[in-house]
Motif scaffolding. Structure first.
Motif, PDB file in Angstrom:
ATOM      1  N   PRO A  85       4.313  20.578   4.838  1.00 13.02           N
ATOM      2  CA  PRO A  85       3.713  21.920   4.851  1.00 13.02           C
ATOM      3  C   PRO A  85       3.040  22.328   3.553  1.00 13.02           C
ATOM      4  O   PRO A  85       2.240  23.263   3.531  1.00 13.02           O
ATOM      5  CB  PRO A  85       4.908  22.827   5.150  1.00 13.02           C
ATOM      6  N   HIS A  86       3.364  21.635   2.442  1.00  7.70           N
ATOM      7  CA  HIS A  86       2.814  22.022   1.133  1.00  7.70           C
ATOM      8  C   HIS A  86       2.142  20.807   0.477  1.00  7.70           C
ATOM      9  O   HIS A  86       2.742  20.152  -0.394  1.00  7.70           O
ATOM     10  CB  HIS A  86       3.912  22.566   0.223  1.00  7.70           C
ATOM     11  N   PRO A  87       0.922  20.460   0.883  1.00  9.49           N
ATOM     12  CA  PRO A  87       0.266  19.267   0.350  1.00  9.49           C
ATOM     13  C   PRO A  87      -0.012  19.325  -1.143  1.00  9.49           C
ATOM     14  O   PRO A  87      -0.248  18.291  -1.774  1.00  9.49           O
ATOM     15  CB  PRO A  87      -1.046  19.200   1.153  1.00  9.49           C
TER      16      PRO A  87
ATOM     17  N   GLY B 232       3.021  -0.114   8.918  1.00 12.85           N
ATOM     18  CA  GLY B 232       3.692  -0.645   7.746  1.00 12.85           C
ATOM     19  C   GLY B 232       4.383   0.466   6.980  1.00 12.85           C
ATOM     20  O   GLY B 232       4.151   1.654   7.234  1.00 12.85           O
ATOM     21  N   ARG B 233       5.202   0.097   6.014  1.00 14.47           N
ATOM     22  CA  ARG B 233       5.980   1.118   5.306  1.00 14.47           C
ATOM     23  C   ARG B 233       5.099   2.090   4.522  1.00 14.47           C
ATOM     24  O   ARG B 233       5.310   3.301   4.544  1.00 14.47           O
ATOM     25  CB  ARG B 233       6.990   0.449   4.379  1.00 14.47           C
ATOM     26  N   GLY B 234       4.102   1.552   3.821  1.00 13.19           N
ATOM     27  CA  GLY B 234       3.227   2.430   3.053  1.00 13.19           C
ATOM     28  C   GLY B 234       2.348   3.285   3.941  1.00 13.19           C
ATOM     29  O   GLY B 234       2.185   4.490   3.702  1.00 13.19           O
ATOM     30  N   GLY B 235       1.796   2.682   4.997  1.00 14.34           N
ATOM     31  CA  GLY B 235       0.966   3.432   5.916  1.00 14.34           C
ATOM     32  C   GLY B 235       1.758   4.491   6.663  1.00 14.34           C
ATOM     33  O   GLY B 235       1.273   5.613   6.879  1.00 14.34           O
ATOM     34  N   GLY B 236       2.999   4.140   7.024  1.00 15.11           N
ATOM     35  CA  GLY B 236       3.845   5.108   7.715  1.00 15.11           C
ATOM     36  C   GLY B 236       4.214   6.281   6.829  1.00 15.11           C
ATOM     37  O   GLY B 236       4.259   7.434   7.286  1.00 15.11           O
ATOM     38  N   LEU B 237       4.449   5.997   5.552  1.00 12.41           N
ATOM     39  CA  LEU B 237       4.772   7.062   4.601  1.00 12.41           C
ATOM     40  C   LEU B 237       3.568   7.986   4.410  1.00 12.41           C
ATOM     41  O   LEU B 237       3.706   9.210   4.383  1.00 12.41           O
ATOM     42  CB  LEU B 237       5.189   6.430   3.268  1.00 12.41           C
ATOM     43  N   ARG B 238       2.396   7.392   4.317  1.00  9.98           N
ATOM     44  CA  ARG B 238       1.169   8.198   4.162  1.00  9.98           C
ATOM     45  C   ARG B 238       0.939   9.066   5.397  1.00  9.98           C
ATOM     46  O   ARG B 238       0.586  10.253   5.279  1.00  9.98           O
ATOM     47  CB  ARG B 238      -0.016   7.275   3.929  1.00  9.98           C
ATOM     48  N   TYR B 239       1.131   8.492   6.571  1.00 12.25           N
ATOM     49  CA  TYR B 239       0.926   9.231   7.819  1.00 12.25           C
ATOM     50  C   TYR B 239       1.889  10.413   7.911  1.00 12.25           C
ATOM     51  O   TYR B 239       1.483  11.543   8.217  1.00 12.25           O
ATOM     52  CB  TYR B 239       1.130   8.281   8.998  1.00 12.25           C
ATOM     53  N   ALA B 240       3.167  10.175   7.613  1.00 11.35           N
ATOM     54  CA  ALA B 240       4.160  11.252   7.682  1.00 11.35           C
ATOM     55  C   ALA B 240       3.882  12.338   6.661  1.00 11.35           C
ATOM     56  O   ALA B 240       4.041  13.537   6.938  1.00 11.35           O
ATOM     57  CB  ALA B 240       5.564  10.677   7.477  1.00 11.35           C
TER      58      ALA B 240
ATOM     59  N   GLY C   1      -0.452  14.620  -4.248  1.00 11.12           N
ATOM     60  CA  GLY C   1      -1.575  13.687  -4.343  1.00 11.12           C
ATOM     61  C   GLY C   1      -1.171  12.231  -4.256  1.00 11.12           C
ATOM     62  O   GLY C   1      -2.023  11.353  -4.118  1.00 11.12           O
ATOM     63  N   PHE C   2       0.144  11.936  -4.335  1.00  7.94           N
ATOM     64  CA  PHE C   2       0.575  10.542  -4.275  1.00  7.94           C
ATOM     65  C   PHE C   2       0.201   9.892  -2.944  1.00  7.94           C
ATOM     66  O   PHE C   2      -0.137   8.711  -2.898  1.00  7.94           O
ATOM     67  CB  PHE C   2       2.094  10.452  -4.485  1.00  7.94           C
ATOM     68  N   ALA C   3       0.261  10.653  -1.862  1.00  7.85           N
ATOM     69  CA  ALA C   3      -0.017  10.079  -0.540  1.00  7.85           C
ATOM     70  C   ALA C   3      -1.391   9.427  -0.485  1.00  7.85           C
ATOM     71  O   ALA C   3      -1.594   8.428   0.221  1.00  7.85           O
ATOM     72  CB  ALA C   3       0.111  11.155   0.537  1.00  7.85           C
ATOM     73  N   GLU C   4      -2.358   9.972  -1.234  1.00  9.75           N
ATOM     74  CA  GLU C   4      -3.706   9.410  -1.234  1.00  9.75           C
ATOM     75  C   GLU C   4      -3.753   8.034  -1.892  1.00  9.75           C
ATOM     76  O   GLU C   4      -4.715   7.276  -1.691  1.00  9.75           O
ATOM     77  CB  GLU C   4      -4.659  10.361  -1.955  1.00  9.75           C
ATOM     78  N   MET C   5      -2.721   7.687  -2.679  1.00  9.60           N
ATOM     79  CA  MET C   5      -2.659   6.378  -3.319  1.00  9.60           C
ATOM     80  C   MET C   5      -2.029   5.324  -2.411  1.00  9.60           C
ATOM     81  O   MET C   5      -2.066   4.135  -2.726  1.00  9.60           O
ATOM     82  CB  MET C   5      -1.844   6.473  -4.608  1.00  9.60           C
ATOM     83  N   LEU C   6      -1.446   5.756  -1.309  1.00  7.12           N
ATOM     84  CA  LEU C   6      -0.791   4.834  -0.396  1.00  7.12           C
ATOM     85  C   LEU C   6      -1.805   4.128   0.503  1.00  7.12           C
ATOM     86  O   LEU C   6      -2.849   4.695   0.835  1.00  7.12           O
ATOM     87  CB  LEU C   6       0.213   5.591   0.484  1.00  7.12           C
ATOM     88  N   PRO C   7      -1.511   2.898   0.916  1.00  4.10           N
ATOM     89  CA  PRO C   7      -2.420   2.216   1.845  1.00  4.10           C
ATOM     90  C   PRO C   7      -2.363   2.859   3.221  1.00  4.10           C
ATOM     91  O   PRO C   7      -1.330   3.406   3.616  1.00  4.10           O
ATOM     92  CB  PRO C   7      -1.858   0.788   1.882  1.00  4.10           C
TER      93      PRO C   7
END
Length: 243
Positions: free
Chosen positions: A108-110, A95-103, A186-192
């Motif tokens: 390189p700079h979390p 899904g779009r949110g899961g794909g964004l989180r995965y990418a 830290g936004f990625a952690e809010m994604l499904p």
């Protein structure tokens, strides 16, 4: 003079380039949507995006591939690119949110903010200004807002019902999500992990007043390339811009 905002701006980005582009067929029969060329430029959509991101200070880009991923990866591997590019492919649809989180997991700079864009957007505006807007509002996520032209002519009338004017393809009165984003660290952690962030994460952040909307400046170029007609219109607009 040193720019005090420079350190807070993103230097990394994600491009979501996995769509099938079924409405762009036959152009997408043998290539993914971001690999479709804008007529008259000799460059695919993603090439324009990478150039734009580099001009805005981005050094590293993660490209999330899907449909005909090998075609896109081959082009990226054999092209002289202005940024460092990493490609990722989902082993199963997230899904779009899961794909964004995965990418985002490959950035390189979390611990730093990042940009993201859909792979079918062709635009030019200041991402630096958008990043500053994001920081000033203390937002967790900021989306660019566009006013696309509606595909029909509009009719203006006066208070008595008399037609006073015709306007060809006027801008929409509503702003839409332009498919370009700034996200805080830290936004990625809010994604499904699976699903659509526009149905989950974004509404929650909006309720909490942590989601901002940056209007693309009037006169800046923006177009989503969804259909063959969009390609034709983009080529016409480009010819006008370079005169």
């Amino acid at each position: 003079m040193t720019d005090p905002n420079a350190a807070a701006r993103p230097v990394q980005a994600v491009i979501l380039a996995g769509g099938q582009g079924s409405r762009l067929r036959p152009y997408t029969d043998d290539r993914p949507k971001p690999m479709v060329e804008i007529p008259g430029t000799g460059t695919p959509i993603i090439g324009h995006q990478l150039t734009w991101l580099a001009e805005e200070g981005v050094t590293d880009v993660v490209v999330s591939c899907g449909h005909l991923a090998d075609v896109l990866q081959k082009w990226l591997d054999t092209s002289d690119l202005p940024v460092r590019v990493t490609t990722v492919v989902e082993s199963e649809p997230l899904g779009r949110g899961g794909g964004l989180r995965y990418a985002a997991g490959y950035l390189p700079h979390p611990d730093r903010p990042w940009y993201a864009t859909n792979g079918d957007i062709w635009t030019r505006f200041s991402l630096r200004d958008m990043a500053d807007f994001h920081t000033e509002r203390g937002a967790v996520a900021t989306l660019a807002l566009a006013r696309p032209r509606i595909p029909w002519g509009a009719v203006k009338t006066d208070g008595f019902g008399h037609v006073t004017d015709f306007i060809e393809a006027p801008p929409s009165t509503f702003e839409i999500n332009a498919g370009v984003y700034v996200f805080s660290a830290g936004f990625a952690e809010m994604l499904p992990e699976r699903g659509d962030h526009e149905r989950t994460t974004f509404p929650r952040l909006a309720r909490e007043r942590r989601l901002a909307g940056f209007p693309i400046p009037q006169g800046a170029y923006w177009r989503a390339i969804d259909t063959a007609k969009d390609l034709t219109e983009a080529a016409k607009e480009l010819a006008t811009l370079v005169r």
